[in-house]
Design a protein around this motif. Structure first.
Motif, PDB file in Angstrom:
ATOM      1  N   SER A 148      -1.117  -0.571   7.899  1.00  0.00           N
ATOM      2  CA  SER A 148      -1.588  -1.041   9.204  1.00  0.00           C
ATOM      3  C   SER A 148      -0.849  -0.366  10.350  1.00  0.00           C
ATOM      4  O   SER A 148      -1.431  -0.115  11.410  1.00  0.00           O
ATOM      5  CB  SER A 148      -1.425  -2.561   9.297  1.00  0.00           C
ATOM      6  OG  SER A 148      -2.210  -3.210   8.318  1.00  0.00           O
ATOM      7  N   LYS A 175       0.834  -1.201   0.000  1.00  0.00           N
ATOM      8  CA  LYS A 175       0.000   0.000   0.000  1.00  0.00           C
ATOM      9  C   LYS A 175       0.867   1.249   0.000  1.00  0.00           C
ATOM     10  O   LYS A 175       1.978   1.241   0.527  1.00  0.00           O
ATOM     11  CB  LYS A 175      -0.917  -0.001   1.227  1.00  0.00           C
ATOM     12  CG  LYS A 175      -1.911  -1.147   1.246  1.00  0.00           C
ATOM     13  CD  LYS A 175      -2.781  -1.099   2.490  1.00  0.00           C
ATOM     14  CE  LYS A 175      -3.773  -2.255   2.513  1.00  0.00           C
ATOM     15  NZ  LYS A 175      -4.624  -2.228   3.734  1.00  0.00           N
ATOM     16  N   GLU A 211      -6.141   4.933  16.340  1.00  0.00           N
ATOM     17  CA  GLU A 211      -7.507   4.670  16.737  1.00  0.00           C
ATOM     18  C   GLU A 211      -7.548   4.313  18.224  1.00  0.00           C
ATOM     19  O   GLU A 211      -6.575   3.787  18.765  1.00  0.00           O
ATOM     20  CB  GLU A 211      -8.090   3.536  15.903  1.00  0.00           C
ATOM     21  CG  GLU A 211      -8.169   3.863  14.428  1.00  0.00           C
ATOM     22  CD  GLU A 211      -8.735   2.702  13.627  1.00  0.00           C
ATOM     23  OE1 GLU A 211      -8.885   2.843  12.417  1.00  0.00           O
ATOM     24  OE2 GLU A 211      -9.023   1.660  14.247  1.00  0.00           O
ATOM     25  N   GLY A 231       2.607   4.334   1.066  1.00  0.00           N
ATOM     26  CA  GLY A 231       3.007   4.726   2.408  1.00  0.00           C
ATOM     27  C   GLY A 231       3.377   3.567   3.300  1.00  0.00           C
ATOM     28  O   GLY A 231       3.900   3.781   4.388  1.00  0.00           O
ATOM     29  N   GLY A 232       3.104   2.339   2.852  1.00  0.00           N
ATOM     30  CA  GLY A 232       3.416   1.158   3.641  1.00  0.00           C
ATOM     31  C   GLY A 232       4.777   0.582   3.295  1.00  0.00           C
ATOM     32  O   GLY A 232       5.712   1.303   2.931  1.00  0.00           O
ATOM     33  N   THR A 288       0.756   2.836  12.034  1.00  0.00           N
ATOM     34  CA  THR A 288       0.573   4.279  11.918  1.00  0.00           C
ATOM     35  C   THR A 288       1.324   4.996  13.024  1.00  0.00           C
ATOM     36  O   THR A 288       1.639   4.427  14.071  1.00  0.00           O
ATOM     37  CB  THR A 288      -0.917   4.652  11.981  1.00  0.00           C
ATOM     38  OG1 THR A 288      -1.469   4.174  13.219  1.00  0.00           O
ATOM     39  CG2 THR A 288      -1.686   4.039  10.827  1.00  0.00           C
ATOM     40  N   GLY A 306      -4.303   2.819  -0.335  1.00  0.00           N
ATOM     41  CA  GLY A 306      -4.790   2.238   0.914  1.00  0.00           C
ATOM     42  C   GLY A 306      -4.064   2.812   2.109  1.00  0.00           C
ATOM     43  O   GLY A 306      -3.138   3.630   1.961  1.00  0.00           O
ATOM     44  N   GLU A 307      -4.491   2.388   3.284  1.00  0.00           N
ATOM     45  CA  GLU A 307      -3.896   2.852   4.530  1.00  0.00           C
ATOM     46  C   GLU A 307      -3.034   1.744   5.129  1.00  0.00           C
ATOM     47  O   GLU A 307      -3.508   0.623   5.314  1.00  0.00           O
ATOM     48  CB  GLU A 307      -4.974   3.261   5.529  1.00  0.00           C
ATOM     49  CG  GLU A 307      -5.754   4.501   5.133  1.00  0.00           C
ATOM     50  CD  GLU A 307      -4.884   5.752   5.099  1.00  0.00           C
ATOM     51  OE1 GLU A 307      -3.895   5.792   5.879  1.00  0.00           O
ATOM     52  OE2 GLU A 307      -5.173   6.655   4.312  1.00  0.00           O
TER      53      GLU A 307
END
Length: 642
Positions: free
Chosen positions: A358, A259, A417, A261-262, A360, A355-356
């Motif tokens: 996992s 993804k 989160e 940024g991953g 962060t 996508g984001e």
């Protein structure tokens, strides 16, 4: 009708897809492999190479070469036998470390031509390969095909050389099929080269090398490498490739999806015993590998600083390369290369999708030297059972650092989160040498997974103290303080804390804490000394008797008072020594005695009052000193005795 539709769809499936799922019949029935045809000249000699699977049993089992006669096969030579008709001109040599054996036949006769089998074990067991031997009266004879015994999912490398006169000609590799020779790769291709294929020119003019990775069942067959055009009489060479399965050979992913940024992890093979071998990782450009991105000698391409690292695992002979901060332009084919054991080279296709990630957290943290810094990394519940780590990145690797994982948010402002979990790396105090890249990652059973990179930047001035990642807190008053280099959750410590605005304010507070109690102690000592002297002066009377001046303490008067408390009058007779004699007699009346007692009691009460004032003042000074504030003691001047 449904059956007809299924058959119709089956015919539309490419043949290559079907072949890739199932090994060819030859590979199932005969894992032993040798040349299909061997050519010799009368009076000359031929050498036949036969391969067998690298199992312990096969390495020590019987090897043989037999001549086929109808349904039987008569042994010509074996590991411990030579037929009488071939005595002195046939030998069998086993090379178990290289998984093949050689059969050499000399003094060829025309009657030696025929169909033979090379095999392992006992005839009829199935571990054999059929070979046709041709004997010509005179040269020339066709050149035998070069054999390649390739493991499933491994890499095949072939070098072809056709002399300096072919230096300017097209070089190619094609696979023999019914309708001709299908192009695999050629030197005229600069784009649209399939992943996992390379064509590289050697130092010798007219020589080139082709590398194919992730060999599958359908890759077995006859190939031709050549210079010029296959359809013409230009020079070319026949290559016979056999694919077999080795249960101990690891199969790595050929396609990876990451993804934006991953991160992505690439696994490669390497031999830890070959310390002098060079290992490097590169991205394919056209028909060959581009500039090296990273190697095992500490070289990292400038544009990949902080983004790529290499982990070696000698136990399972693997090499893991991690690329993070993925961008869309990173998609492509990446190669694990080595100057030795070319079969261990591999390629992997990378696809980058939106996508984001996992993992962060803040990707850039600015800090001031001397402060405390917390680098945070939040991971979802799916990584709960994984091993988490922080490491310090450098061009020679990523050194592991001690961490502690916490559940919940370590401090306000983190992009996590509420149900996420956090791994914290604490640097206390941070120094100029700590500036650089830090990686947070997860791994399981020794296999590296997703990572996140954080850049720590050192800033000038005091603005850094306003960042939630670090506050300059006195560890002596911090119940959750940990030694430098430890990792912990700092939520409770930082809640409601107010950062200092400058180093000057921090210095002034420290000076006040030190000088305040010291000044209070000095004032207490001075005040106590003054009060004691004051009491001594107030509690003494100056009495004149005749020609003598004597200081009489008030304690003496008190003793007299206690001894003769019942008397209302007191007489004193003193006689002078020498000179004129005279007698002085003093008689106190009841009124005068009362006045004397009244005056004496007034002096004692004033002394007691001064002492009580001293105790109250000392208590106030002690309280002020414990609060870190300095106090000033005002001592009232002594009043005249009434």
């Amino acid at each position: 009708m449904t059956l007809l539709a299924f058959l119709f769809l089956l015919t539309l499936v490419p043949a290559g897809c079907v072949r890739s799922r199932h090994p060819p019949k030859a590979a199932i029935s005969s894992p032993v492999f040798g040349p299909r045809e061997v050519h010799g000249v009368k009076g000359g000699s031929v050498t036949v190479k036969c391969f067998y699977p690298p199992t312990p049993m096969n390495k020590h089992d019987r090897k043989y070469w037999c001549r086929q006669k109808g349904s039987s096969c008569l042994t010509v030579v074996s590991s411990d036998f030579v037929a009488a008709a071939y005595q002195g001109r046939v030998t069998l040599t086993d090379h178990p470390q290289e998984n093949h054996f050689l059969v050499n036949i000399s003094a060829l006769e025309m009657s030696d031509a025929g169909t033979f089998q090379c095999g392992v074990g006992i005839n009829g067991r199935g571990l054999s390969f059929r070979v046709t031997l041709s004997v010509a009266e005179a040269p020339p004879v066709p050149e035998d095909a070069e054999l390649f015994y390739v493991k499933l999912r491994s890499t095949w490398t072939v070098t072809c050389s056709f002399g300096k006169e072919t230096a300017d000609m097209k070089k190619y590799l094609c696979k023999k099929e019914k309708d001709g020779c299908r192009n695999i790769i050629n030197s005229y291709q600069s784009t649209d080269v399939p992943g996992g294929l390379q064509l590289v020119f050697e130092d010798t003019s007219g020589s080139f090398r082709v590398t194919m990775t992730q060999m599958d069942w359908e890759d077995a067959g006859l190939y031709y490498c050549g210079a010029g055009d296959y359809e013409k009489d230009d020079p070319k060479k026949e290559l016979d490739v056999f694919i077999y399965e080795d249960k101990n050979f690891p199969h790595f992913k050929t396609n990876i999806t990451g993804k934006v940024g991953g991160s992505a992890s690439f696994e490669c093979l390497y031999d830890p015993l070959l310390n002098d071998s060079s290992r490097f990782w590169c991205k394919q450009r056209g028909r060959q590998c581009g500039t090296t991105i990273i190697d095992n000698n500490g070289r990292v391409q400038d544009t990949y600083e902080g983004r790529v690292t290499m982990f070696e695992n000698p136990e399972n002979k693997t090499l893991t390369i991690i690329l993070n901060q993925l961008q869309e332009k990173d998609k492509g084919t990446y190669w694990c290369m080595s100057n030795q054991l070319r079969e261990q080279q591999s390629s992997t296709d990378l696809t980058v999708v939106p996508g984001e990630p996992s993992l962060t957290g803040k990707k850039v943290v600015k800090a001031q030297a001397g402060s405390r810094v917390n680098l945070t990394c939040c991971y979802p519940c799916k990584y709960y059972s994984y091993e988490k780590y922080w490491c310090r990145w450098s061009n020679t690797g990523c050194a592991m650092l001690p961490v502690q994982q916490q559940q919940g948010l370590p401090q306000p402002g983190d992009a996590c989160e509420p149900n996420a979990r956090t791994v914290v790396l604490s640097l206390d105090p941070v120094t100029e040498e700590d500036e650089g890249w830090y990686w947070c990652g997860v791994k399981r059973n020794g296999v590296f997974g997703e990572t996140m990179a954080v850049e720590l930047q050192m800033s000038e001035g005091t603005d850094a103290n306003l960042i939630p990642e670090f506050l300059d807190v006195d560890s002596s008053h911090d119940p959750g303080a940990v030694p430098p280099g430890g990792a912990h959750s700092d939520a409770e410590v930082r809640k409601g804390a107010a950062p200092e605005s400058s180093d000057e304010s921090q210095g002034s507070n420290t000076l006040a804490l030190v000088l305040g109690p010291l000044a209070g102690l000095i004032l207490i000592a001075v005040t106590a000394f003054a009060i004691v002297k004051y009491r001594q002066l107030k509690r003494s009377d100056l009495v004149s008797v005749g020609s003598y001046r004597t200081n009489i303490s008030m304690s003496d008067f008190e003793s007299v008072r206690d001894f003769s408390a019942s008397n209302s009058a007191k007489e004193t007779h003193e006689t002078s020594m020498g000179g004129d004699e005279f007698i002085t007699t003093t008689t106190d009346t009841p009124d005068s005695a009362a006045n004397t007692t009244k005056a004496k009691r007034s002096s004692k009460e004033e002394a007691d009052l001064a002492y009580s004032s001293f105790l109250v003042t000392s208590s106030n000074i002690a309280q002020a000193s414990s609060g870190g504030d300095s106090a000033v003691l005002d001592v009232p001047p002594p009043q005249d005795q009434a």
